[in-house]
Structure formats: structure tokens, C-alpha cells
Write a protein that holds these residues in place. Structure first.
Motif, PDB file in Angstrom:
ATOM      1  N   ARG A  14       0.809  -1.217   0.000  1.00 14.36           N
ATOM      2  CA  ARG A  14       0.000   0.000   0.000  1.00 14.36           C
ATOM      3  C   ARG A  14       0.845   1.272   0.000  1.00 14.36           C
ATOM      4  O   ARG A  14       0.313   2.349  -0.236  1.00 14.36           O
ATOM      5  CB  ARG A  14      -0.929   0.008   1.210  1.00 14.36           C
ATOM      6  N   GLY A  15       2.138   1.174   0.281  1.00 17.10           N
ATOM      7  CA  GLY A  15       2.981   2.358   0.277  1.00 17.10           C
ATOM      8  C   GLY A  15       4.220   2.192   1.130  1.00 17.10           C
ATOM      9  O   GLY A  15       4.425   1.150   1.775  1.00 17.10           O
ATOM     10  N   THR A  16       5.053   3.230   1.130  1.00 19.01           N
ATOM     11  CA  THR A  16       6.307   3.235   1.877  1.00 19.01           C
ATOM     12  C   THR A  16       6.423   4.533   2.666  1.00 19.01           C
ATOM     13  O   THR A  16       6.187   5.618   2.127  1.00 19.01           O
ATOM     14  CB  THR A  16       7.518   3.130   0.929  1.00 19.01           C
ATOM     15  N   ILE A  17       6.804   4.423   3.935  1.00 15.29           N
ATOM     16  CA  ILE A  17       7.030   5.581   4.805  1.00 15.29           C
ATOM     17  C   ILE A  17       8.463   5.508   5.309  1.00 15.29           C
ATOM     18  O   ILE A  17       8.861   4.516   5.941  1.00 15.29           O
ATOM     19  CB  ILE A  17       6.060   5.588   6.003  1.00 15.29           C
ATOM     20  N   LEU A  18       9.247   6.549   5.035  1.00 18.07           N
ATOM     21  CA  LEU A  18      10.655   6.573   5.416  1.00 18.07           C
ATOM     22  C   LEU A  18      10.940   7.768   6.327  1.00 18.07           C
ATOM     23  O   LEU A  18      10.496   8.888   6.041  1.00 18.07           O
ATOM     24  CB  LEU A  18      11.550   6.654   4.174  1.00 18.07           C
ATOM     25  N   PHE A  19      11.687   7.521   7.396  1.00 17.16           N
ATOM     26  CA  PHE A  19      12.100   8.573   8.326  1.00 17.16           C
ATOM     27  C   PHE A  19      13.614   8.737   8.234  1.00 17.16           C
ATOM     28  O   PHE A  19      14.357   7.758   8.378  1.00 17.16           O
ATOM     29  CB  PHE A  19      11.708   8.213   9.761  1.00 17.16           C
ATOM     30  N   THR A  20      14.053   9.964   8.016  1.00 15.12           N
ATOM     31  CA  THR A  20      15.490  10.241   7.954  1.00 15.12           C
ATOM     32  C   THR A  20      16.032  10.408   9.365  1.00 15.12           C
ATOM     33  O   THR A  20      15.733  11.388  10.052  1.00 15.12           O
ATOM     34  CB  THR A  20      15.770  11.499   7.123  1.00 15.12           C
ATOM     35  N   GLY A  21      16.818   9.430   9.801  1.00 14.90           N
ATOM     36  CA  GLY A  21      17.385   9.454  11.140  1.00 14.90           C
ATOM     37  C   GLY A  21      18.825   9.929  11.153  1.00 14.90           C
ATOM     38  O   GLY A  21      19.312  10.570  10.219  1.00 14.90           O
ATOM     39  N   ALA A  22      19.514   9.595  12.217  1.00 16.77           N
ATOM     40  CA  ALA A  22      20.912   9.981  12.393  1.00 16.77           C
ATOM     41  C   ALA A  22      21.530   9.063  13.439  1.00 16.77           C
ATOM     42  O   ALA A  22      20.825   8.377  14.170  1.00 16.77           O
ATOM     43  CB  ALA A  22      21.027  11.443  12.833  1.00 16.77           C
ATOM     44  N   SER A  23      22.854   9.084  13.515  1.00 17.53           N
ATOM     45  CA  SER A  23      23.534   8.257  14.502  1.00 17.53           C
ATOM     46  C   SER A  23      23.132   8.634  15.927  1.00 17.53           C
ATOM     47  O   SER A  23      23.277   7.832  16.849  1.00 17.53           O
ATOM     48  CB  SER A  23      25.051   8.353  14.331  1.00 17.53           C
ATOM     49  N   ALA A  24      22.588   9.853  16.102  1.00 15.10           N
ATOM     50  CA  ALA A  24      22.110  10.274  17.427  1.00 15.10           C
ATOM     51  C   ALA A  24      20.939   9.428  17.898  1.00 15.10           C
ATOM     52  O   ALA A  24      20.630   9.412  19.095  1.00 15.10           O
ATOM     53  CB  ALA A  24      21.703  11.743  17.400  1.00 15.10           C
ATOM     54  N   GLY A  25      20.291   8.698  17.001  1.00 11.78           N
ATOM     55  CA  GLY A  25      19.217   7.802  17.404  1.00 11.78           C
ATOM     56  C   GLY A  25      19.712   6.447  17.853  1.00 11.78           C
ATOM     57  O   GLY A  25      18.920   5.591  18.255  1.00 11.78           O
ATOM     58  N   VAL A  26      21.028   6.242  17.799  1.00 13.83           N
ATOM     59  CA  VAL A  26      21.644   4.990  18.229  1.00 13.83           C
ATOM     60  C   VAL A  26      22.547   5.217  19.429  1.00 13.83           C
ATOM     61  O   VAL A  26      22.664   4.376  20.319  1.00 13.83           O
ATOM     62  CB  VAL A  26      22.451   4.360  17.071  1.00 13.83           C
ATOM     63  N   LYS A  27      23.206   6.380  19.450  1.00 15.98           N
ATOM     64  CA  LYS A  27      24.104   6.724  20.553  1.00 15.98           C
ATOM     65  C   LYS A  27      24.019   8.221  20.807  1.00 15.98           C
ATOM     66  O   LYS A  27      24.100   9.031  19.900  1.00 15.98           O
ATOM     67  CB  LYS A  27      25.543   6.317  20.220  1.00 15.98           C
ATOM     68  N   GLY A  28      23.822   8.584  22.065  1.00 12.86           N
ATOM     69  CA  GLY A  28      23.747   9.991  22.420  1.00 12.86           C
ATOM     70  C   GLY A  28      25.131  10.597  22.580  1.00 12.86           C
ATOM     71  O   GLY A  28      26.009  10.006  23.203  1.00 12.86           O
ATOM     72  N   PHE A  29      25.329  11.781  22.009  1.00 15.54           N
ATOM     73  CA  PHE A  29      26.622  12.453  22.086  1.00 15.54           C
ATOM     74  C   PHE A  29      26.571  13.577  23.121  1.00 15.54           C
ATOM     75  O   PHE A  29      25.499  14.120  23.407  1.00 15.54           O
ATOM     76  CB  PHE A  29      26.989  13.035  20.714  1.00 15.54           C
ATOM     77  N   PRO A  30      27.713  13.946  23.706  1.00 13.58           N
ATOM     78  CA  PRO A  30      27.718  15.027  24.698  1.00 13.58           C
ATOM     79  C   PRO A  30      27.244  16.342  24.099  1.00 13.58           C
ATOM     80  O   PRO A  30      27.488  16.622  22.918  1.00 13.58           O
ATOM     81  CB  PRO A  30      29.187  15.101  25.136  1.00 13.58           C
ATOM     82  N   GLN A  31      26.541  17.109  24.905  1.00 13.11           N
ATOM     83  CA  GLN A  31      26.022  18.425  24.534  1.00 13.11           C
ATOM     84  C   GLN A  31      25.060  18.350  23.347  1.00 13.11           C
ATOM     85  O   GLN A  31      24.898  19.299  22.597  1.00 13.11           O
ATOM     86  CB  GLN A  31      27.171  19.412  24.261  1.00 13.11           C
ATOM     87  N   SER A  32      24.409  17.210  23.190  1.00 10.68           N
ATOM     88  CA  SER A  32      23.448  17.033  22.107  1.00 10.68           C
ATOM     89  C   SER A  32      22.215  16.281  22.613  1.00 10.68           C
ATOM     90  O   SER A  32      21.654  15.438  21.915  1.00 10.68           O
ATOM     91  CB  SER A  32      24.094  16.269  20.947  1.00 10.68           C
ATOM     92  N   ALA A  33      21.789  16.600  23.832  1.00 11.48           N
ATOM     93  CA  ALA A  33      20.698  15.855  24.468  1.00 11.48           C
ATOM     94  C   ALA A  33      19.394  15.965  23.689  1.00 11.48           C
ATOM     95  O   ALA A  33      18.682  14.976  23.510  1.00 11.48           O
ATOM     96  CB  ALA A  33      20.496  16.349  25.901  1.00 11.48           C
ATOM     97  N   SER A  34      19.057  17.160  23.221  1.00  9.79           N
ATOM     98  CA  SER A  34      17.771  17.320  22.543  1.00  9.79           C
ATOM     99  C   SER A  34      17.729  16.549  21.231  1.00  9.79           C
ATOM    100  O   SER A  34      16.702  15.970  20.867  1.00  9.79           O
ATOM    101  CB  SER A  34      17.491  18.807  22.279  1.00  9.79           C
ATOM    102  N   PHE A  35      18.847  16.519  20.509  1.00  8.46           N
ATOM    103  CA  PHE A  35      18.893  15.795  19.243  1.00  8.46           C
ATOM    104  C   PHE A  35      18.803  14.291  19.493  1.00  8.46           C
ATOM    105  O   PHE A  35      18.102  13.576  18.775  1.00  8.46           O
ATOM    106  CB  PHE A  35      20.182  16.143  18.501  1.00  8.46           C
ATOM    107  N   ALA A  36      19.499  13.823  20.534  1.00  6.75           N
ATOM    108  CA  ALA A  36      19.430  12.404  20.873  1.00  6.75           C
ATOM    109  C   ALA A  36      18.014  12.014  21.271  1.00  6.75           C
ATOM    110  O   ALA A  36      17.486  10.979  20.826  1.00  6.75           O
ATOM    111  CB  ALA A  36      20.410  12.088  22.003  1.00  6.75           C
TER     112      ALA A  36
END
Length: 231
Positions: free
Chosen positions: A127-149
Motif C-alpha cells: 500500500r505504500g512506503t514511509i521513510l524517516f530520515t534518522g541519524a547516529s544520534a538515534g543509536v548513541k547519544g553524544f555530549p552536549q546534544s541531548a535534545s537531538f538524541a
């Protein structure tokens, strides 16, 4: 009208490459951005309809999907935001806004994409395809990047939940971990590190590979890294 692809958060880099590729593949394109005026040249090049939309606003996202006629085959969600700095010093209002764009906006797009696709008949079981563009911040949180993680972890969880719910109903959902810098317009690589950034045209080809996957081998996650990435 019967082969629509909607890219939310379109711009001059990765999403522009994807728009050009999908245009060559025969899709009728719809491009959405907060400032639709910046999409003029890309829309003209690809024959796309340009839409203004704040992806974190529920009413605007609903209106965006209402403005796409007919069958929607592909929806891509690109927007994200961050508030960088030590966690003890972050502005709560800025963090809330980052989460609204990265996570809540992804939910809104996923909700309306799923609703439209579930209501349309399957073609070859899909019926279709839904794709979300993620980042490595969704696998590991980096310092001073809490909101992005927080935003990308939430987005990744959303995609996983949607995949488990919607794959059996003929809707392919995937989250793409863009784990590296993208060679977007205006960005250059060091001379001693050739091809150290991700080529947006090749990222687009990876997205198309997900769109064209046969349902017996649907991927719900894909990690894209340059060859010089340190694991």
C-alpha cells in the motif's frame, strides 16, 4: 495523480537528490517546507508541487496531506532540530521546540501517511512506503546534544513501532541512520580525506532501494556510513 511521493522537509541537499531520482522514476512529486518559496527551482526542475508546512503543527500537516490528491505511494520525513549545549544550561523552550520538530512532527507525518495508505488498495501486496530520515544520534547519544538524541531516539522508536504494526498490512516503514556528514551544496571535504562525506545522490539511491524492496525482505532500518567512518 496515482503515483504520488511526498517529501516533507525538502531542501537543496539529500532531499533534492531524492526528488530528482523519484522524478526520473515516474513519481508525481509533492515537496513541503516551512518556506515553500525556497523550493521554486527544485519544484520547476522536477515538476513538483511545492507546499508550505510547519511539520510540527498538527493542522498544517493534516492540510498538507489533504492537498495531495489520489494515491500516495511514498512519504519521506526529513525535518529535525536541536539545541546544542551542556544539559544543565539548555533552554527548556528550545528543547521542546526541537522535540516537536524531530519527534512529534514525525508522528504527525506517520499518522497521516498510514491513514491514507491503509485506505487505498494494495498493489502487488503493498500500500505504500514511509521513510524517516534518522541519524547516529538515534543509536548513541553524544555530549552536549541531548535534545537531538531525545528526538532521534523517539523517531527511531516510532518507526520500529509503526513497522511492526503496518508491515503486515502492506505498508513498508523504515528509519535510515545517516551516520556521517552529507556533501550538500557549499560543503567540501578535506583534500586528504576524499569521499569522506556521504554523496546525496547515493543516499537517494539507497532510499529508492528501500522503496523498491520486495515485501519478503523489507528492512525496517538502514545505516549509511562513509567508507572512512570509525565504528
Amino acid at each position: 495523480m496515482g503515483n504520488n511521493a511526498l517529501i516533507i522537509g525538502a531542501g537543496p541537499g539529500n532531499s533534492a537528490s531524492l526528488a530528482r531520482l523519484l522524478n526520473r522514476e515516474g513519481y508525481s512529486l509533492h515537496l513541503a517546507a516551512r518556506n515553500a518559496g525556497k523550493l521554486g527551482s527544485l519544484a520547476q526542475e522536477t515538476g513538483a508541487m511545492a507546499h508550505s508546512c510547519d511539520a510540527s503543527d498538527a493542522d498544517q500537516v493534516a492540510a498538507l496531506f489533504d492537498a495531495v490528491p489520489g494515491r500516495i505511494e511514498v512519504v519521506v520525513y526529513n525535518p529535525s532540530a536541536r539545541s546544542r549545549g551542556p544539559v544543565a544550561e539548555l533552554d527548556p523552550a528550545e528543547v521542546r521546540r526541537a522535540l516537536e520538530i524531530t519527534a512529534f512532527g514525525a508522528f504527525l507525518a506517520g499518522k497521516h501517511a498510514a491513514g491514507r495508505m491503509l485506505a487505498q488498495p494494495a498493489k502487488d501486496g503493498k500500500r505504500g512506503t514511509i521513510l524517516f530520515t534518522g541519524a547516529s544520534a538515534g543509536v548513541k547519544g553524544f555530549p552536549q546534544s541531548a535534545s537531538f538524541a531525545m528526538g532521534k531516539f523517539a523517531q527511531r522508536g516510532l518507526a520500529q513501532s509503526m513497522a511492526r504494526e503496518l508491515h503486515p498490512q502492506g505498508i513498508h516503514v523504515a528509519w535510515i541512520n545517516i551516520d556521517g556528514g552529507i556533501r550538500n551544496p557549499g560543503r567540501t571535504e578535506p583534500q586528504d580525506r576524499p569521499d569522506s562525506m556521504l554523496d546525496p545522490d547515493e543516499i537517494a539511491r539507497a532510499y529508492l532501494g528501500l522503496i523498491q524492496q520486495q515485501r519478503s525482505v523489507w528492512s525496517n532500518e538502514l545505516a549509511i556510513r562513509p567508507w572512512l567512518e570509525r565504528f
